[in-house]
Design a protein around this motif. Structure first.
Motif, PDB file in Angstrom:
ATOM      1  N   ASN A   1       0.835  -1.196   0.000  1.00 28.46           N
ATOM      2  CA  ASN A   1       0.000   0.000   0.000  1.00 28.46           C
ATOM      3  C   ASN A   1       0.869   1.246   0.000  1.00 28.46           C
ATOM      4  O   ASN A   1       1.945   1.283   0.599  1.00 28.46           O
ATOM      5  CB  ASN A   1      -0.925   0.022   1.215  1.00 28.46           C
ATOM      6  N   ALA A   2       0.409   2.263  -0.693  1.00 29.40           N
ATOM      7  CA  ALA A   2       1.092   3.547  -0.715  1.00 29.40           C
ATOM      8  C   ALA A   2       0.067   4.636  -0.437  1.00 29.40           C
ATOM      9  O   ALA A   2      -1.139   4.413  -0.558  1.00 29.40           O
ATOM     10  CB  ALA A   2       1.768   3.778  -2.067  1.00 29.40           C
ATOM     11  N   THR A   3       0.520   5.802  -0.068  1.00 34.00           N
ATOM     12  CA  THR A   3      -0.395   6.893   0.261  1.00 34.00           C
ATOM     13  C   THR A   3      -0.130   8.107  -0.607  1.00 34.00           C
ATOM     14  O   THR A   3       0.965   8.278  -1.142  1.00 34.00           O
ATOM     15  CB  THR A   3      -0.270   7.295   1.743  1.00 34.00           C
ATOM     16  N   ALA A   4      -1.148   8.931  -0.739  1.00 36.76           N
ATOM     17  CA  ALA A   4      -1.034  10.186  -1.475  1.00 36.76           C
ATOM     18  C   ALA A   4      -1.916  11.214  -0.787  1.00 36.76           C
ATOM     19  O   ALA A   4      -2.851  10.861  -0.048  1.00 36.76           O
ATOM     20  CB  ALA A   4      -1.457  10.002  -2.933  1.00 36.76           C
ATOM     21  N   ASN A   5      -1.616  12.468  -0.996  1.00 33.57           N
ATOM     22  CA  ASN A   5      -2.410  13.554  -0.443  1.00 33.57           C
ATOM     23  C   ASN A   5      -3.084  14.320  -1.571  1.00 33.57           C
ATOM     24  O   ASN A   5      -2.444  14.613  -2.590  1.00 33.57           O
ATOM     25  CB  ASN A   5      -1.544  14.510   0.379  1.00 33.57           C
ATOM     26  N   ILE A   6      -4.352  14.638  -1.378  1.00 31.54           N
ATOM     27  CA  ILE A   6      -5.115  15.385  -2.374  1.00 31.54           C
ATOM     28  C   ILE A   6      -5.711  16.621  -1.718  1.00 31.54           C
ATOM     29  O   ILE A   6      -6.378  16.529  -0.685  1.00 31.54           O
ATOM     30  CB  ILE A   6      -6.242  14.524  -2.978  1.00 31.54           C
ATOM     31  N   LYS A   7      -5.466  17.749  -2.321  1.00 35.09           N
ATOM     32  CA  LYS A   7      -6.064  19.008  -1.880  1.00 35.09           C
ATOM     33  C   LYS A   7      -7.451  19.160  -2.504  1.00 35.09           C
ATOM     34  O   LYS A   7      -7.687  18.727  -3.632  1.00 35.09           O
ATOM     35  CB  LYS A   7      -5.198  20.192  -2.290  1.00 35.09           C
ATOM     36  N   TYR A   8      -8.359  19.761  -1.774  1.00 29.75           N
ATOM     37  CA  TYR A   8      -9.695  20.025  -2.320  1.00 29.75           C
ATOM     38  C   TYR A   8     -10.140  21.437  -1.961  1.00 29.75           C
ATOM     39  O   TYR A   8      -9.683  22.022  -0.974  1.00 29.75           O
ATOM     40  CB  TYR A   8     -10.716  19.007  -1.792  1.00 29.75           C
ATOM     41  N   ASP A   9     -11.022  21.975  -2.786  1.00 29.77           N
ATOM     42  CA  ASP A   9     -11.727  23.209  -2.438  1.00 29.77           C
ATOM     43  C   ASP A   9     -13.108  22.875  -1.879  1.00 29.77           C
ATOM     44  O   ASP A   9     -13.528  23.430  -0.876  1.00 29.77           O
ATOM     45  CB  ASP A   9     -11.849  24.116  -3.663  1.00 29.77           C
ATOM     46  N   TYR A  10     -13.778  21.966  -2.575  1.00 32.21           N
ATOM     47  CA  TYR A  10     -15.064  21.452  -2.109  1.00 32.21           C
ATOM     48  C   TYR A  10     -14.970  19.927  -2.037  1.00 32.21           C
ATOM     49  O   TYR A  10     -14.367  19.294  -2.904  1.00 32.21           O
ATOM     50  CB  TYR A  10     -16.203  21.843  -3.054  1.00 32.21           C
ATOM     51  N   LEU A  11     -15.596  19.351  -1.010  1.00 29.50           N
ATOM     52  CA  LEU A  11     -15.566  17.905  -0.818  1.00 29.50           C
ATOM     53  C   LEU A  11     -16.985  17.376  -0.668  1.00 29.50           C
ATOM     54  O   LEU A  11     -17.788  17.940   0.077  1.00 29.50           O
ATOM     55  CB  LEU A  11     -14.754  17.558   0.439  1.00 29.50           C
ATOM     56  N   ILE A  12     -17.265  16.300  -1.384  1.00 33.78           N
ATOM     57  CA  ILE A  12     -18.558  15.629  -1.257  1.00 33.78           C
ATOM     58  C   ILE A  12     -18.300  14.198  -0.796  1.00 33.78           C
ATOM     59  O   ILE A  12     -17.612  13.432  -1.479  1.00 33.78           O
ATOM     60  CB  ILE A  12     -19.332  15.628  -2.582  1.00 33.78           C
ATOM     61  N   VAL A  13     -18.840  13.851   0.354  1.00 33.81           N
ATOM     62  CA  VAL A  13     -18.639  12.529   0.948  1.00 33.81           C
ATOM     63  C   VAL A  13     -19.846  11.655   0.620  1.00 33.81           C
ATOM     64  O   VAL A  13     -20.966  11.933   1.056  1.00 33.81           O
ATOM     65  CB  VAL A  13     -18.453  12.615   2.473  1.00 33.81           C
ATOM     66  N   GLY A  14     -19.594  10.618  -0.174  1.00 30.69           N
ATOM     67  CA  GLY A  14     -20.645   9.669  -0.523  1.00 30.69           C
ATOM     68  C   GLY A  14     -20.117   8.256  -0.437  1.00 30.69           C
ATOM     69  O   GLY A  14     -20.291   7.472  -1.373  1.00 30.69           O
TER      70      GLY A  14
END
Length: 469
Positions: A130-143
């Motif tokens: 497993n590896a990890t990454a970071n993602i920046k967001y302005d708006y986030l929708i959790v579904g």
């Protein structure tokens, strides 16, 4: 598109870096991240105007699953791939503005607006599993959807099959095949054969009822020809803690279903709570508190739903506000209470709406229109508070029921449909045709509709197949 990766030496991780650099000419767009590929987020994916947003989809499941037909996959009425629409197909139809990452979101920094995702990289030489990454967001929708709920009942996770994902349907299909084959040996005792051929369904909601109906069809239409003697010994027992099955349906439809089940030989144990699931039997308690054991060869747990882990991770970031253990508390604008620029929809939420596919789909349509309006009204790149702007310009989400449908076996279905200010309740063979037409209409693509229709034709002409890997 602002994506940063924690392991630059990983070849897969370079995708994220390339995405960030290729978005240089679109920095004026806000980044909209969708977590999950269920009914709500997939509806947004199909409807959002990508001229306004850099859209990123993150999900460990790389397809949309048409869940109304999931019970039929357990017995071979419908094949699994027919109801699985690849997300990259859906994204590809929308254009290059959409990015998809097959990964699971593990953590969130609400202050920095940053997500930590984890993905499998064991196919890449020189990397860990497993590896990890970071993602920046302005708006986030959790579904992220929901998962099964055992209600803390001992032994459920160890011994029961669930019916929430395609992997669950495949497991049930394999389990049914194995128990029938094992029961065919002459060397086993009559008592053991009886146990193997008793299939218990826990949960009298639409999923449990539809599975019982599909299982009855398998027995009467196919097993009666393949293993005629064994098919006569197979029993289906449906256990429900409430006084009636299908508690959300009209009383007349409930009675009709119970009568049809009785004629089909499906045993109903209502007002019965499961106390424990053992390896070969389950302990139940009747309304008067009397305990007894029901032997089983296969048990399918279709009772209840709970939010997935990420919903609880996000809850922990705002503990004073997110106080429900059932999921994310949202308001009438689908905003996650206690957060900024985060919305949630579907089964991972706690609201006045029931956790239904059509609710999540309507929420997705409403939210995509709302976000498009937000981008147009505020102007691209505006730093105004999105939540405040919505309060001033948009009407809150209101769910409008399109009715309820359920297949109950024997080429019969029930339906409760809105008609002006009333509800029409119908059941029978014609309703089954309506149910099938609805499924074909609602499937996510022409390809899926044709695949399902072909499966039904093959089943009618040649019967089902229980072949599994």
């Amino acid at each position: 598109m602002p994506v940063s990766v924690s392991r630059p030496q990983d070849p897969i991780a370079a995708i994220g870096k390339d995405s960030a650099s290729s978005a240089g000419n679109e920095d004026s767009k806000k980044t909209l991240v969708l977590l999950g590929t269920g009914w709500g987020t997939t509806t947004i994916l199909k409807n959002i105007d990508t001229k306004h947003y850099n859209v990123v989809v993150v999900s460990p499941r790389n397809y949309f699953l048409f869940t109304p037909l999931l019970p039929s996959c357990t017995v071979g009425t419908t094949e699994s791939r027919s109801i699985m629409e690849p997300i990259r197909h859906i994204a590809g139809r929308r254009g290059k503005e959409i990015k998809f990452y097959e990964a699971e979101c593990q953590d969130i920094d609400v202050a920095k607006k940053e997500l930590k995702i984890e993905y499998n990289s064991n196919l890449v030489e020189g990397t860990n599993a497993n590896a990890t990454a970071n993602i920046k967001y302005d708006y986030l929708i959790v579904g992220v959807g929901g998962t099964y709920n055992t209600f803390g009942t001992p032994g459920v996770e160890k011994h029961a099959c669930f019916l929430k994902e395609m992997g669950d349907a495949s497991k049930i299909r394999r389990r049914l095949k194995d128990t029938i084959e094992k029961a065919s040996f002459d060397s086993i005792s009559a008592e053991e054969r009886s146990r193997l051929l008793n299939i218990v369904v826990v949960g009298g909601g639409p999923t449990g009822v539809e599975f019982a109906g599909e299982l009855h069809d398998l027995i009467t239409e196919d097993l009666s020809r393949w293993v005629p003697e064994l098919s006569k010994q197979i029993k289906i027992t449906l256990v429900e803690a409430l006084p009636n099955i299908l508690s959300s349906f009209d009383k007349k439809l409930v009675i009709y279903t119970e009568v049809m089940f009785k004629k089909s030989g499906i045993a109903l144990r209502t007002n019965t709570k499961v106390k424990e699931v053992k390896e070969k039997s389950l302990v139940v308690s009747d309304a008067d508190g009397t305990e007894s054991e029901i032997p089983y060869g296969t048990i399918v747990w279709a009772a209840g739903i709970s939010a997935r882990q990420f919903a609880h991770t996000l809850r922990s970031k705002v503990p004073g506000v997110q106080t429900s253990s059932r999921g994310l508390i949202i308001d009438d604008y689908l905003r996650v209470k206690g957060t900024k620029d985060i919305w949630a929809l579907g089964d991972c939420t706690v609201s006045k709406n029931a956790p239904l596919a059509q609710v999540a789909s309507q929420q997705g349509k409403w939210l995509s229109k709302t976000l498009d309006k937000l981008a147009k009204d505020k102007g691209i790149g505006s730093t105004d508070d999105a939540f405040v702007h919505l309060d001033q310009t948009v009407k809150p989400f209101v769910y409008s029921s399109n009715g309820s449908l359920a297949y109950i076996g024997g080429e019969k279905a029930i339906a409760e449909l809105p008609f002006f200010n009333k509800h029409i309740t119908v059941g029978g063979p014609l309703t089954s045709l309506f149910w099938k037409s609805y499924c074909l209409w609602e499937l996510s693509s022409v390809r899926s509709s044709l695949s399902v229709a072909t499966d039904w034709v093959k089943r009618a002409l040649f019967g089902r197949t229980m072949s599994v890997d």
